[in-house]
Scaffold this motif. Structure first.
Motif, PDB file in Angstrom:
ATOM      1  N   PRO A 254      42.864  43.736  36.080  1.00  0.00           N
ATOM      2  CA  PRO A 254      41.523  43.154  36.146  1.00  0.00           C
ATOM      3  C   PRO A 254      41.080  42.481  34.853  1.00  0.00           C
ATOM      4  CG  PRO A 254      41.396  45.544  35.997  1.00  0.00           C
ATOM      5  CD  PRO A 254      42.838  45.207  36.199  1.00  0.00           C
ATOM      6  N   THR A 255      40.341  41.398  35.030  1.00  0.00           N
ATOM      7  CA  THR A 255      39.716  40.739  33.872  1.00  0.00           C
ATOM      8  C   THR A 255      38.256  41.181  33.756  1.00  0.00           C
ATOM      9  OG1 THR A 255      39.091  38.832  35.223  1.00  0.00           O
ATOM     10  CG2 THR A 255      41.207  38.710  34.068  1.00  0.00           C
ATOM     11  N   LEU A 256      37.707  41.691  34.852  1.00  0.00           N
ATOM     12  CA  LEU A 256      36.351  42.262  34.879  1.00  0.00           C
ATOM     13  C   LEU A 256      36.493  43.682  35.402  1.00  0.00           C
ATOM     14  CD1 LEU A 256      34.562  39.356  36.800  1.00  0.00           C
ATOM     15  CD2 LEU A 256      34.694  39.623  34.318  1.00  0.00           C
ATOM     16  N   PHE A 257      35.782  44.630  34.796  1.00  0.00           N
ATOM     17  CA  PHE A 257      35.915  46.011  35.259  1.00  0.00           C
ATOM     18  C   PHE A 257      34.592  46.741  35.123  1.00  0.00           C
ATOM     19  CE2 PHE A 257      37.092  50.517  34.882  1.00  0.00           C
ATOM     20  CZ  PHE A 257      37.848  50.656  36.041  1.00  0.00           C
ATOM     21  N   LEU A 258      34.153  47.337  36.216  1.00  0.00           N
ATOM     22  CA  LEU A 258      32.906  48.098  36.235  1.00  0.00           C
ATOM     23  C   LEU A 258      33.202  49.552  36.552  1.00  0.00           C
ATOM     24  CD1 LEU A 258      30.580  45.774  38.354  1.00  0.00           C
ATOM     25  CD2 LEU A 258      30.748  45.912  35.869  1.00  0.00           C
ATOM     26  N   SER A 259      32.440  50.451  35.927  1.00  0.00           N
ATOM     27  CA  SER A 259      32.577  51.859  36.262  1.00  0.00           C
ATOM     28  C   SER A 259      31.251  52.561  36.036  1.00  0.00           C
ATOM     29  CB  SER A 259      33.684  52.511  35.422  1.00  0.00           C
ATOM     30  OG  SER A 259      34.084  53.724  36.020  1.00  0.00           O
ATOM     31  N   VAL A 260      31.240  53.843  36.342  1.00  0.00           N
ATOM     32  CA  VAL A 260      30.031  54.653  36.140  1.00  0.00           C
ATOM     33  C   VAL A 260      30.296  55.616  34.989  1.00  0.00           C
ATOM     34  CG1 VAL A 260      29.186  54.474  38.499  1.00  0.00           C
ATOM     35  CG2 VAL A 260      30.813  56.279  37.937  1.00  0.00           C
ATOM     36  N   PRO A 261      29.239  56.123  34.324  1.00  0.00           N
ATOM     37  CA  PRO A 261      29.427  56.948  33.125  1.00  0.00           C
ATOM     38  C   PRO A 261      30.433  58.082  33.274  1.00  0.00           C
ATOM     39  CG  PRO A 261      27.130  56.389  33.371  1.00  0.00           C
ATOM     40  CD  PRO A 261      27.823  55.861  34.597  1.00  0.00           C
ATOM     41  N   SER A 311      29.076  49.246  32.541  1.00  0.00           N
ATOM     42  CA  SER A 311      28.754  50.592  33.008  1.00  0.00           C
ATOM     43  C   SER A 311      27.341  50.585  33.558  1.00  0.00           C
ATOM     44  CB  SER A 311      28.853  51.598  31.859  1.00  0.00           C
ATOM     45  OG  SER A 311      28.568  52.907  32.320  1.00  0.00           O
ATOM     46  N   GLY A 312      27.152  51.263  34.672  1.00  0.00           N
ATOM     47  CA  GLY A 312      25.815  51.315  35.266  1.00  0.00           C
ATOM     48  C   GLY A 312      25.662  52.559  36.109  1.00  0.00           C
ATOM     49  N   SER A 313      24.551  52.637  36.826  1.00  0.00           N
ATOM     50  CA  SER A 313      24.220  53.724  37.754  1.00  0.00           C
ATOM     51  C   SER A 313      23.563  54.923  37.070  1.00  0.00           C
ATOM     52  CB  SER A 313      25.457  54.172  38.532  1.00  0.00           C
ATOM     53  OG  SER A 313      25.114  55.137  39.485  1.00  0.00           O
ATOM     54  N   ALA A 314      23.884  55.166  35.789  1.00  0.00           N
ATOM     55  CA  ALA A 314      23.259  56.258  35.031  1.00  0.00           C
ATOM     56  C   ALA A 314      23.513  55.988  33.545  1.00  0.00           C
ATOM     57  CB  ALA A 314      23.873  57.601  35.447  1.00  0.00           C
ATOM     58  N   GLY A 328      38.007  47.940  20.785  1.00  0.00           N
ATOM     59  CA  GLY A 328      38.004  46.504  21.044  1.00  0.00           C
ATOM     60  C   GLY A 328      37.521  46.136  22.434  1.00  0.00           C
ATOM     61  N   LEU A 329      37.006  47.127  23.185  1.00  0.00           N
ATOM     62  CA  LEU A 329      36.469  46.848  24.517  1.00  0.00           C
ATOM     63  C   LEU A 329      34.950  46.890  24.430  1.00  0.00           C
ATOM     64  CD1 LEU A 329      37.440  46.485  27.561  1.00  0.00           C
ATOM     65  CD2 LEU A 329      36.828  48.894  27.830  1.00  0.00           C
ATOM     66  N   GLU A 330      34.302  45.738  24.517  1.00  0.00           N
ATOM     67  CA  GLU A 330      32.837  45.728  24.432  1.00  0.00           C
ATOM     68  C   GLU A 330      32.267  46.149  25.780  1.00  0.00           C
ATOM     69  OE1 GLU A 330      29.061  43.241  22.716  1.00  0.00           O
ATOM     70  OE2 GLU A 330      30.806  42.106  23.365  1.00  0.00           O
ATOM     71  N   LEU A 331      31.975  47.422  25.859  1.00  0.00           N
ATOM     72  CA  LEU A 331      31.468  48.012  27.092  1.00  0.00           C
ATOM     73  C   LEU A 331      29.965  47.772  27.155  1.00  0.00           C
ATOM     74  CD1 LEU A 331      31.930  49.718  29.574  1.00  0.00           C
ATOM     75  CD2 LEU A 331      32.085  51.737  28.142  1.00  0.00           C
ATOM     76  N   LEU A 332      29.524  47.034  28.177  1.00  0.00           N
ATOM     77  CA  LEU A 332      28.115  46.643  28.283  1.00  0.00           C
ATOM     78  C   LEU A 332      27.394  47.472  29.337  1.00  0.00           C
ATOM     79  CD1 LEU A 332      28.695  42.776  28.228  1.00  0.00           C
ATOM     80  CD2 LEU A 332      27.994  44.213  26.301  1.00  0.00           C
ATOM     81  N   GLU A 333      26.316  48.108  28.934  1.00  0.00           N
ATOM     82  CA  GLU A 333      25.510  48.864  29.898  1.00  0.00           C
ATOM     83  C   GLU A 333      24.531  47.940  30.599  1.00  0.00           C
ATOM     84  OE1 GLU A 333      24.297  53.289  29.744  1.00  0.00           O
ATOM     85  OE2 GLU A 333      23.943  52.472  27.758  1.00  0.00           O
ATOM     86  N   GLY A 334      24.283  48.222  31.855  1.00  0.00           N
ATOM     87  CA  GLY A 334      23.274  47.489  32.608  1.00  0.00           C
ATOM     88  C   GLY A 334      22.368  48.467  33.327  1.00  0.00           C
ATOM     89  N   TYR A 335      21.359  47.923  33.986  1.00  0.00           N
ATOM     90  CA  TYR A 335      20.364  48.768  34.660  1.00  0.00           C
ATOM     91  C   TYR A 335      19.885  48.058  35.907  1.00  0.00           C
ATOM     92  CZ  TYR A 335      15.654  50.836  35.358  1.00  0.00           C
ATOM     93  OH  TYR A 335      14.531  51.407  35.874  1.00  0.00           O
ATOM     94  N   GLY A 336      19.761  48.804  36.965  1.00  0.00           N
ATOM     95  CA  GLY A 336      19.236  48.254  38.212  1.00  0.00           C
ATOM     96  C   GLY A 336      19.049  49.384  39.204  1.00  0.00           C
ATOM     97  N   MET A 337      18.479  49.066  40.350  1.00  0.00           N
ATOM     98  CA  MET A 337      18.205  50.070  41.376  1.00  0.00           C
ATOM     99  C   MET A 337      18.569  49.509  42.737  1.00  0.00           C
ATOM    100  SD  MET A 337      14.350  50.977  40.107  1.00  0.00           S
ATOM    101  CE  MET A 337      14.117  52.289  41.320  1.00  0.00           C
ATOM    102  N   SER A 338      18.683  50.382  43.712  1.00  0.00           N
ATOM    103  CA  SER A 338      18.873  49.911  45.095  1.00  0.00           C
ATOM    104  C   SER A 338      17.736  48.962  45.464  1.00  0.00           C
ATOM    105  CB  SER A 338      18.877  51.094  46.075  1.00  0.00           C
ATOM    106  OG  SER A 338      19.918  51.985  45.773  1.00  0.00           O
TER     107      SER A 338
END
Length: 555
Positions: A254-261, A311-314, A328-338
């Motif tokens: 993957p070139t884009l990767f999302l996960s939860v805490p 990273s999101g969800s919590a 070297g991995l710039e892990l970016l947090e985001g925020y949102g809701m259902s």
């Protein structure tokens, strides 16, 4: 950002017309085999199934259920339901029969697509007899009509069905850490706005690769994986199982990767079990070795090609964020809701700040209420809760802002920091209020801890329940190791207590032997802790814990 007129189905037809022969979906089917779907094949199968759904003469805008782990047919079914003029109702693939029954009845689903599931026998009793079921190729054994049989005999729907921006596209039932799930009503415009705004901020293109493995029933994965792939036109891979996750990552690159805490913490702990932090720190100080070690660790995690990680969800502990950034991995947090289709805030590359969830996404307005609650408004915000006008009214301010239930503050650069949940803040017997999240994040920085719940309503001082990390859990039978860990945790309590106000200082840590999982109802399907379940479960033991007058208690 202007409201968009390019809706999800418009993008489906666009790729069908412009890159029919390009690969879109790669689906593992066991034994190292995969089935690949071009845009042309995926849209053709969706058109054939849509033709079948239309032949059932269901009432206009019927709700159609979809219960499956992530797979190629999940995506195609979403399109199918929209092409047939209906509304999709995704269900988490980890729900129990009672919740399955509640959602299918509440949404009045006429049809249910049954897909890739681990616990179908447990869920099946929740499906009403009146619901017509259709099974995916990867579904558990059943006697339902099958996807492959239906598309083999049905001609594809020829027209490019158009849906209106304000039409209801999906009802997303919140995983909810308390009470019955609520049906969040999202329109095609909500979805389109979030997808296009996300693409604008993240600068995602058609040459990306993503692995889809977090539940598509959750808006986080739906917005930034399903809709992102649809609007950018990139290649989407699926995971076969937890056991094959490493192989699935290597296949996708993957070139884009999302996960939860919780998973970011697990990945980190997996690395540190093989390469302890002290040794890692030493190696990273050696100029010749530094780059090689970083590359080797990221490659081992399957993240060496990733240019954007999220990273999101919590909330994710700042120490964990910094650990990844140090590699070297710039892990970016985001925020949102259902309630706003996960479209709210994100840290931008080069502008992130540890402990903050970032800046407004395009078109998002944010303000803080006098009580400290975060209020948000954007074109991605839901219509309301399905069949619940009263709850809908309670959730919006008079000027149309969504009440998030989160407490926070905004810095001088416009970045948002979440300091707790309105409902999670509790009062001690001294009348002092405590927000547990900041204390929990400090405790989570310890590598031996996987999950934390800070509690103590109506007690003199708060306390923390902790669950040990997987590798650590197996070692505590050794008495010497256990004593060493107890000393570490005692020092951890002292360190945390020096950083908080006197009324927030922890009385003790309880090390739990119980495991908190989705299956035993301690976690939501997105791996968030159900605080009310934890507190109710151990309520009868609290007085005994305080009476022990120890800093570390083994439960």
């Amino acid at each position: 950002m202007q409201a968009t007129n390019t809706l999800p189905l418009d993008m489906v037809y666009h790729w069908e017309a412009t890159k029919a022969d390009s690969l879109y979906l790669t689906q593992p089917v066991g034994n190292d085999q995969v089935v690949e779907y071009t845009w042309g094949r995926a849209v053709d199968e969706a058109r054939r199934m849509a033709s079948y759904l239309k032949s059932l003469n269901l009432p206009e805008k019927s709700r159609i259920g979809l219960i499956s782990k992530n797979c190629a047919h999940w995506i195609m079914t979403d399109w199918t339901i929209w092409m047939a003029g209906h509304i999709s109702v995704p269900l988490y693939p980890t729900l129990n029969a009672e919740t399955v029954n509640y959602i299918l009845n509440h949404a009045e689903c006429d049809v249910l697509f049954v897909g890739k599931l681990d616990d179908w026998e447990m869920m099946k009793p929740g499906v009403p007899d009146s619901v017509r079921c259709i099974s995916f190729p990867l579904s558990p054994p059943n006697d339902f009509e099958t996807w492959d049989d239906i598309i083999a005999r049905c001609s594809p729907l020829e027209e490019n069905v158009q849906r209106e921006p304000e039409e209801l596209a999906t009802i997303v039932y919140t995983s909810g850490s308390t009470g019955k799930p609520k049906g969040v009503m999202l329109t095609f415009l909500n979805m389109a706005y979030a997808a296009e705004g996300g693409m604008e901020v993240l600068k995602v293109g058609s040459d990306e690769r993503m692995l889809s493995y977090l539940p598509l029933a959750h808006v986080f994965e739906r917005t930034f994986v399903e809709l992102a792939s649809l609007y950018a036109g990139f290649h989407l891979f699926f995971a076969e199982s937890l056991d094959t996750f490493v192989e699935d990552m290597q296949r996708a690159q993957p070139t884009l990767f999302l996960s939860v805490p919780r998973l970011w913490v697990k990945f980190q702990q997996g690395v540190l079990q093989k390469l302890p932090q002290k040794k890692l720190d030493t190696l990273l100080k050696i100029p010749v070795v530094n780059k090689l070690i970083k590359k080797k660790i990221l490659k081992g995690l399957g993240l060496d090609k990733v240019k954007l990680a999220g990273s999101g969800s919590a909330p994710l502990a700042g120490d964990v964020l910094d650990w990844y950034r140090n590699l070297g991995l710039e892990l970016l947090e985001g925020y949102g809701m259902s309630e706003n289709f996960a479209y709210s805030h994100i840290n931008k590359p080069g502008r992130s700040r540890t402990g903050y969830v970032g800046e407004n996404m395009p078109g998002v307005e944010t303000k803080i209420s006098p009580e400290g609650e975060i209020l948000i408004k954007s074109p991605a915000t839901m219509l309301g809760y399905y069949k619940d006008e009263e709850k809908t009214k309670e959730t919006f301010t008079e000027d149309g802002f969504l009440k998030t239930g989160d407490v926070g503050e905004i810095d001088e650069a416009g970045r948002l920091r979440i300091t707790g949940r309105m409902k999670e803040i509790f009062k001690t017997s001294k009348g002092k209020y405590i927000a547990p999240a900041p204390i929990e994040n400090q405790l989570m920085a310890n590598q031996s801890i996987e999950q934390v719940c800070v509690s103590g309503a109506n007690q003199t001082q708060p306390f923390a329940l902790v669950q040990l990390a997987e590798g650590v859990r197996d070692k505590v039978a050794d008495e010497a190791y256990r004593k060493e860990l107890e000393t570490t945790f005692s020092q951890l309590v002292d360190r945390v207590n020096k950083t908080v106000d006197p009324h927030e200082q922890l009385a003790f840590i309880v090390v739990m032997s119980d495991e908190w999982t989705i299956e035993n109802n301690f976690l939501t399907p997105t791996l968030k802790l159900k605080r009310n379940v934890v507190e109710d479960t151990y309520e009868g033991k609290i007085n005994d814990w305080y009476a022990q007058r120890k800093k570390v208690i083994w439960q």
